[in-house]
Design a protein around this motif. Sequence first.
Motif, short mmCIF file in Angstrom:
data_model
loop_
_atom_site.label_atom_id
_atom_site.label_comp_id
_atom_site.label_asym_id
_atom_site.label_seq_id
_atom_site.Cartn_x
_atom_site.Cartn_y
_atom_site.Cartn_z
N TYR A 1 34.08 26.43 28.05
CA TYR A 1 34.48 27.74 27.54
C TYR A 1 34.66 27.77 26.02
N LEU A 2 35.16 26.70 25.45
CA LEU A 2 35.29 26.65 23.99
C LEU A 2 33.91 26.74 23.34
N SER A 3 32.95 26.01 23.88
CA SER A 3 31.59 26.07 23.33
C SER A 3 30.99 27.46 23.52
N GLU A 4 31.31 28.13 24.62
CA GLU A 4 30.84 29.51 24.81
C GLU A 4 31.38 30.41 23.70
N ALA A 5 32.67 30.26 23.41
CA ALA A 5 33.28 31.08 22.36
C ALA A 5 32.64 30.80 21.01
N LEU B 1 32.33 37.98 29.02
CA LEU B 1 32.14 36.67 29.65
C LEU B 1 33.39 36.21 30.39
N GLY B 2 34.41 37.07 30.44
CA GLY B 2 35.63 36.73 31.17
C GLY B 2 36.67 35.99 30.36
N HIS B 3 36.49 35.91 29.05
CA HIS B 3 37.43 35.22 28.18
C HIS B 3 38.46 36.20 27.61
N SER B 4 39.50 35.65 27.03
CA SER B 4 40.51 36.45 26.33
C SER B 4 40.28 36.34 24.84
N ALA C 1 38.26 38.04 14.84
CA ALA C 1 38.57 37.86 16.25
C ALA C 1 38.93 36.40 16.50
N ARG C 2 39.74 36.20 17.53
CA ARG C 2 40.05 34.83 17.97
C ARG C 2 39.78 34.72 19.46
N TYR C 3 39.26 33.58 19.87
CA TYR C 3 39.13 33.22 21.28
C TYR C 3 40.46 32.62 21.70
N LEU C 4 40.99 33.06 22.83
CA LEU C 4 42.26 32.54 23.35
C LEU C 4 41.96 31.71 24.59
N ASP C 5 42.18 30.40 24.49
CA ASP C 5 41.91 29.49 25.59
C ASP C 5 43.08 29.52 26.56
N SER C 6 42.83 30.08 27.74
CA SER C 6 43.91 30.24 28.73
C SER C 6 44.38 28.90 29.29
N ARG C 7 43.54 27.88 29.21
CA ARG C 7 43.94 26.57 29.75
C ARG C 7 44.84 25.79 28.80
N THR C 8 44.58 25.89 27.49
CA THR C 8 45.34 25.09 26.53
C THR C 8 46.33 25.90 25.70
#
Length: 161
Positions: free
Chosen positions: A48-52, A103-106, A125-132
């Motif tokens: 997911y990080l690479s997707e962002a 893509l289902g990300h926050s 914009a920032r990608y918010l990683d729900s796992r970390t």
Amino acid sequence: MLQTFSVPRPVTSDTVAWMVHFAKTGSADERIRRSAEDAVRLVQPKNYLSEALATGKWVETNIRYTKDPKRIERLAHPTILLERRFGDCDEVSCLIAAQLLSLGHSADYVTVAFPGDADYSHVFARYLDSRTGQAVVLDPVAGAATAQMLRRVKRFRRYAI
């Protein structure tokens, strides 16, 4: 639906409210989803990080940055930006957020002011990683100089999407 607007001497929070609306409505649009799929096509599934990061790079590569007229705030819906291929920081941020949401990300937005600025003068914009719980800045305007840009920030404000 309003797709594009121009406002003389805008209030930052009003612009960001429209950006939130445009990101949410854009994320449901098939054209936004297709552009996001193009961005992540070569990324390993569930990375997911690479997707962002790939989404931010796709916007940096495919959308040309151009400034708004002085003292006028223009904001176009992300679908319009895909057609025009030109936009300023709020428009490219809006496109990135819409792609991430599709893509289902926050994601969220951050407005920043630099020394000498009376008001907020930039947004990303920032990608918010729900796992970390980590937030990753995606700023194609700053590009490779994002770290230097962040060190210059005098104040900032975060906006949830």
